[in-house]
Design a protein around this motif. Structure first.
Motif, PDB file in Angstrom:
ATOM      1  N   ARG A 109       0.830  -1.195   0.072  1.00 13.34           N
ATOM      2  CA  ARG A 109      -0.061  -0.019   0.101  1.00 13.34           C
ATOM      3  C   ARG A 109       0.938   1.386   0.118  1.00 13.34           C
ATOM      4  NH1 ARG A 109      -5.314  -0.880   1.157  1.00 13.34           N
ATOM      5  NH2 ARG A 109      -5.884  -2.819   1.890  1.00 13.34           N
TER       6      ARG A 109
ATOM      7  N   THR B 204      -6.891   4.833  -7.286  1.00 11.50           N
ATOM      8  CA  THR B 204      -6.961   4.214  -6.303  1.00 11.50           C
ATOM      9  C   THR B 204      -8.491   3.606  -6.148  1.00 11.50           C
ATOM     10  OG1 THR B 204      -7.019   6.474  -5.343  1.00 11.50           O
ATOM     11  CG2 THR B 204      -5.299   5.072  -5.023  1.00 11.50           C
TER      12      THR B 204
ATOM     13  N   SER C 292     -12.815   2.957  -5.802  1.00  9.17           N
ATOM     14  CA  SER C 292     -13.739   3.436  -4.721  1.00  9.17           C
ATOM     15  C   SER C 292     -14.319   2.184  -4.054  1.00  9.17           C
ATOM     16  CB  SER C 292     -14.929   4.006  -5.538  1.00  9.17           C
ATOM     17  OG  SER C 292     -15.353   3.204  -6.561  1.00  9.17           O
ATOM     18  N   PRO C 293     -13.596   1.838  -2.680  1.00  4.62           N
ATOM     19  CA  PRO C 293     -14.150   0.943  -2.263  1.00  4.62           C
ATOM     20  C   PRO C 293     -15.341   1.010  -1.333  1.00  4.62           C
ATOM     21  CG  PRO C 293     -12.187   2.014  -1.078  1.00  4.62           C
ATOM     22  CD  PRO C 293     -12.558   2.557  -2.472  1.00  4.62           C
TER      23      PRO C 293
ATOM     24  N   ARG D 204     -16.134  -6.091  -2.520  1.00  5.79           N
ATOM     25  CA  ARG D 204     -14.929  -4.959  -3.443  1.00  5.79           C
ATOM     26  C   ARG D 204     -13.858  -6.065  -4.086  1.00  5.79           C
ATOM     27  NH1 ARG D 204     -13.562  -0.934  -5.982  1.00  5.79           N
ATOM     28  NH2 ARG D 204     -11.318  -0.215  -5.864  1.00  5.79           N
TER      29      ARG D 204
ATOM     30  N   ARG E 257     -17.039   4.727  -2.097  1.00  7.33           N
ATOM     31  CA  ARG E 257     -16.770   5.955  -1.733  1.00  7.33           C
ATOM     32  C   ARG E 257     -15.333   5.985  -2.437  1.00  7.33           C
ATOM     33  NH1 ARG E 257     -15.863   7.518   4.192  1.00  7.33           N
ATOM     34  NH2 ARG E 257     -14.089   5.877   4.141  1.00  7.33           N
TER      35      ARG E 257
ATOM     36  N   GLU F   1     -11.491   6.451  -3.127  1.00  5.08           N
ATOM     37  CA  GLU F   1     -10.368   6.553  -2.249  1.00  5.08           C
ATOM     38  C   GLU F   1      -9.541   7.603  -2.667  1.00  5.08           C
ATOM     39  OE1 GLU F   1      -8.352   6.827   0.361  1.00  5.08           O
ATOM     40  OE2 GLU F   1      -9.289   4.972   0.628  1.00  5.08           O
TER      41      GLU F   1
ATOM     42  N   SER G 170      -7.709   9.736  -0.132  1.00  7.67           N
ATOM     43  CA  SER G 170      -7.112  10.172   1.001  1.00  7.67           C
ATOM     44  C   SER G 170      -5.652  10.592   0.544  1.00  7.67           C
ATOM     45  CB  SER G 170      -6.902   9.160   1.988  1.00  7.67           C
ATOM     46  OG  SER G 170      -6.403   7.761   1.627  1.00  7.67           O
TER      47      SER G 170
ATOM     48  N   ILE H 113     -11.681   7.619  -9.519  1.00  5.27           N
ATOM     49  CA  ILE H 113     -11.606   8.887  -8.561  1.00  5.27           C
ATOM     50  C   ILE H 113     -11.452  10.283  -9.298  1.00  5.27           C
ATOM     51  CG2 ILE H 113     -10.276   7.624  -6.818  1.00  5.27           C
ATOM     52  CD1 ILE H 113      -7.677   8.904  -7.873  1.00  5.27           C
TER      53      ILE H 113
END
Length: 414
Positions: A86, A114, A116-117, A135, A248, A250, A252, A285
């Motif tokens: 990661r 990345t 959307s989990p 997922r 949502r 990812e 971050s 994303i």
């Protein structure tokens, strides 16, 4: 947001799904000769996700059938595939990606893929056995393991994943209850009119569809999920619970690095460049400026993950490509197959052509001026190109003509 030509500087790609794998593929196909590192959190080679709730769940496809490339392909193409790793943070000034395994990966260009989990459930959920999300392929395997003749599945959420899993579970002989807070399934993406057609489809196939109901809690018995407690006092008894309340993005890493955000994702121009020099966003994303629709669009659809990477690769190599494809998605549920093209945000009405009750029809979402914002073909397979042309035309169309099967769609395009 001008991107210099970095034809030999290393490229780091964060995200081990279809978008990440296709970005690496297109870089090599378009002649990039520098180092490519693909950072993938899962321990299997990147694969496509739609089959998890479709053919894989139904048992008609195995993982190799929808794996983008096997691990040998990455070795043969000199791509450093880091599985089970990661990205922890980005240093845009120092041009490095810090990894959870220690150390870092340098980059000249960086691609964020990345995905959307699923978001955290909107209800209290313990670590009880029998509570599932969908997922990863491991998630799908766990869910398949509890589905069988006479098993009972409760699904929280009447969106695409929830309904596709409901169809697959019915095909495996499970009893299925779907709980949806809205008055129709798929109300968000399709509106109540078309949502009602999907509600009828699932009820005709034996799904207990509870609409306009909220889940207050997941009931637990001896450490295992036993069903749902609803806001009307009713209970749903189940052997397993699937939480399918959307996804949502990812973002971050992007947010922590100070990249501009928009529409729930990472803001990009039409070439998928972010606000930071040499950094791109692709797939779920990417909230990208659309040169045809004239608005920023972010969709969590397979087609973007498949097609946007070619644009990213071209621009890393110094080009000025734009992503101008219409948003596209599809679903297969029971004997219903559907394709959707366009972007219906802001529509004022939906009109249909064909047999809605018989699930063989076209639907069109129109704005106040009669412009076709989006179109859908249900079990009709020769209308896709014409629907796309109607959406791309961005001109008012007579709604009565759209509903009349005697009027060829081609006559409405020019």
């Amino acid at each position: 947001m001008t991107q210099p030509n970095r034809t030999s500087d290393p490229v780091a790609i964060i995200g081990g799904g279809l978008a990440g794998a296709k970005t690496a593929e297109h870089l090599r196909e378009q002649g990039f000769t520098g180092a490519i590192t693909l950072i993938a959190a899962e321990r299997v080679a990147p694969y496509e996700r739609p089959p998890l709730s479709k053919e894989f769940l139904a048992g008609t496809k195995a993982l190799p059938d929808f794996t983008v490339h096997d691990e040998a392909w990455y070795r043969d193409n000199d791509i450093d595939l880091r599985l089970g790793v990661r990205a922890e943070s980005l240093d845009l000034a120092g041009r490095t990606v810090a990894l959870d395994t220690g150390g870092s990966v340098p980059f000249g260009s960086l691609v964020l893929a990345t995905g959307s989990p699923p978001p955290p459930p909107p209800i209290p959920v313990s670590d009880a056995a029998g509570v599932h999300c969908l997922r990863t392929v491991d998630d799908a395997r766990a869910l398949i393991g509890v589905l069988g003749e006479g098993s009972r599945l409760a699904v929280i959420g009447g969106g695409w994943i929830g309904l596709e899993v409901a169809a697959g579970a019915r095909g495996r002989g499970a009893d299925v209850t779907v709980v949806e807070a809205a008055d129709q399934p798929l109300r968000g993406p399709l509106g109540p009119e078309i949502g009602a057609a999907f509600a009828r489809l699932h009820r005709e196939h034996g799904v207990d569809l509870r609409l306009g109901r909220a889940v207050e809690s997941i009931t637990v018995d001896d450490g295992r999920a036993g069903g749902l407690q609803l806001d009307d006092g009713q209970t749903v008894v189940a052997d397993a619970v699937l939480v399918a309340v959307g996804a949502r993005p990812e973002i971050s890493l992007a947010e922590s690095a100070g990249l501009a955000l928009a529409g729930g994702g990472v803001a990009t121009d039409s070439g998928l460049r972010t606000s930071a020099d040499g950094v791109f966003a692709v797939g779920d994303i990417a909230a990208a400026e659309h040169p045809v629709l004239g608005t920023r669009v972010r969709t969590e659809h397979w087609a973007n993950a498949l097609n946007q990477p070619a644009v990213v690769a071209a621009n890393i190599l110094g080009g000025d490509a734009e992503y101008d494809r219409m948003p596209y998605f599809f679903t297969d549920q029971y004997d219903l197959g559907m394709e959707y093209r366009g972007h219906s945000d802001g529509y004022s009405r939906v009109v249909t052509r064909g047999d809605v009750d018989g699930l063989e029809f076209l639907a069109f979402w129109l704005d106040d001026s009669g412009i076709v914002l989006a179109g859908m073909n249900v079990n009709i397979w020769d209308a896709g190109d014409e629907i796309a042309a109607l959406v791309e035309a961005r001109r008012p169309v007579d709604a009565a003509a759209l509903t009349d099967p005697r009027v060829p769609l081609a006559d409405l395009i020019s």
